[in-house]
Design an enzyme around this catalytic site. Structure first.
Site, PDB file in Angstrom:
ATOM      1  N   CYS A 104      17.785 -12.803   3.143  1.00  0.00           N
ATOM      2  CA  CYS A 104      17.529 -11.471   3.400  1.00  0.00           C
ATOM      3  C   CYS A 104      18.073 -10.449   2.477  1.00  0.00           C
ATOM      4  O   CYS A 104      19.387 -10.205   2.404  1.00  0.00           O
ATOM      5  CB  CYS A 104      17.989 -10.791   4.487  1.00  0.00           C
ATOM      6  SG  CYS A 104      18.063  -9.362   5.043  1.00  0.00           S
ATOM      7  N   MET A 317      11.048  -5.503   2.549  1.00  0.00           N
ATOM      8  CA  MET A 317      12.127  -6.619   2.134  1.00  0.00           C
ATOM      9  C   MET A 317      12.882  -6.476   0.916  1.00  0.00           C
ATOM     10  O   MET A 317      12.027  -6.508  -0.036  1.00  0.00           O
ATOM     11  CB  MET A 317      11.715  -8.095   2.798  1.00  0.00           C
ATOM     12  CG  MET A 317      10.816  -8.070   4.079  1.00  0.00           C
ATOM     13  SD  MET A 317       9.323  -7.496   3.989  1.00  0.00           S
ATOM     14  CE  MET A 317       8.369  -8.922   3.608  1.00  0.00           C
TER      15      MET A 317
END
Length: 398
Positions: A104, A317
């Site tokens: 992430c 993201m």
């Protein structure tokens, strides 16, 4: 009937970039959860509150979106010349498993502050004021991230005037360097795994699409917005309320996963919903972001929208941002074409919440493109710290 008391586990709830997650020190987890496996996954899934057929995460720490249903485990680094090992888990809202297949990029910005505050960094290296450099080993994909964390009066500086579209309030800027971001960790392979800058991707029952398949930051499948009937300015409702569109995008993702060598059959893509990502791009144009902010086409290089865990992401993201910047830097990709062609080492793209600027350095070696570094800025903040409580019986039955 007797009942076991809930487990009490030290934890920190943090925002990193446009994501939120529950952070743990490895040594604070129960002994049975300090090693990979089903027992650890069952514990962390229950922390988040999945699987939740209501889709709300009412009985857990998750936020019922892909951006807020995340867990992180930090440990003293096992890799020389690094400070910490950073392991990231994506928890599906309706699934009883954790996808450990990728990173992430947003929560990466919270790892440095967490490491400093939790004693992982030698105090002699932590300045009272200025910037503290934290070298992070991203254990999911085997890559190095360098975080430059601002310090003030001997503590991590969290407040400031840095604004990040997708985050309501300003905070202190954290600069991140993703070194050698092409994903050669779990799955191996080159930056362009098929050897092509553009592939003809056949999606059974759907059609054939031009696609740029890239491993940089996260394995990503880029297609043209126009090929999907979009113009690239779409916001979440236009995609997430259209079940047929989501099914088509998932089919493209599954076909791309096979073409990239991540799975050997499209049916297996559902077991790894975190990776690869699928995104669509278009030339820059004016649009209104989800906040109501007007984004001028002249202020961006291209438009980009990405799907995360089956839904259009509310912003972008961090790992997909690396993929966008890396692909934009290579002449001949769909992303580069959407940005107007030519060569570039910085790209500013428009996403549903606004804009983001990301830098990428690429080069050719032995006839292959290689990404050497990607750079972006994020912010992070501790939201709550203390301990999470987890029902023991429900872990055992999970």
């Amino acid at each position: 009937m007797s009942h076991l008391p809930q487990l009490r586990i030290p934890a920190t709830y943090m925002r990193g970039g446009t994501s939120k997650g529950v952070f743990f020190r490895l040594q604070d987890l129960p002994e049975f959860a300090q090693q990979p496996g089903r027992a650890r996954d069952a514990l962390l899934v229950r922390v988040i509150g999945s699987p939740d057929p209501y889709g709300k995460h009412t009985d857990g720490m998750g936020g019922a979106t892909s951006s807020t249903s995340k867990v992180v485990i930090i440990a003293k680094s096992s890799v020389p010349e690094h400070d910490v090992d950073y392991l990231y888990g994506q928890v599906p809202i309706d699934g009883d498993f954790i996808d450990w297949s990728g990173n992430c990029g947003n929560l990466s910005s919270a790892v440095g502050p967490f490491a400093i505050a939790n004693g992982f960094i030698d105090p002699a290296r932590v300045p009272r004021d200025g910037s503290c450099t934290v070298r992070i080993w991203q254990a999911n994909i085997g890559k190095t991230i360098v975080a430059h964390v601002p310090m003030s009066n001997g503590e991590v500086q969290e407040t400031g005037d840095f604004e990040l579209d997708g985050v309501t309030f300003p905070a202190a800027e954290i600069a991140l360097e993703f070194l050698d971001p092409a994903d050669e960790g779990e799955d191996g392979g080159a930056m362009f795994p098929t050897g092509n800058l553009i592939d003809e991707l056949e999606v059974p029952g759907i059609g054939t699409f031009k696609a740029t398949l890239i491993n940089a930051g996260v394995p990503t499948i880029f297609v043209e917005a126009a090929a999907l009937g979009y113009d690239g300015t779409e916001l979440q409702p236009a995609i997430n309320e259209d079940k047929a569109a989501l099914a088509k995008l998932e089919a493209i993702r599954a076909a791309g996963a096979v073409r990239m060598g991540l799975v050997d059959d499209a049916s297996k893509a559902a077991a790894r919903p975190l990776t690869p990502k699928v995104a669509f791009v278009a030339p820059a144009k004016d649009y209104v972001a989800s906040s109501g902010k007007h984004v001028a086409g002249n202020d961006i290089d291209l438009l980009a929208r990405a799907i995360s865990m089956g839904k259009l992401h509310h912003a972008m993201m961090g790992t997909a941002s690396v993929a966008i910047a890396s692909a934009a830097a290579v002449p001949g990709t769909l992303v580069n074409a959407a940005a107007g062609g030519g060569t570039r080492d910085v790209v500013r793209f428009g996403h549903p919440s606004g804009t983001l600027r990301v830098g990428a350095e690429v080069k050719q070696a032995d006839g292959q493109w290689v990404a050497t570094k990607a750079v972006m800025s994020r912010s992070a903040r501790v939201l709550m710290e203390g301990a999470v409580r987890v029902p023991q019986e429900q872990i055992a039955s999970g």
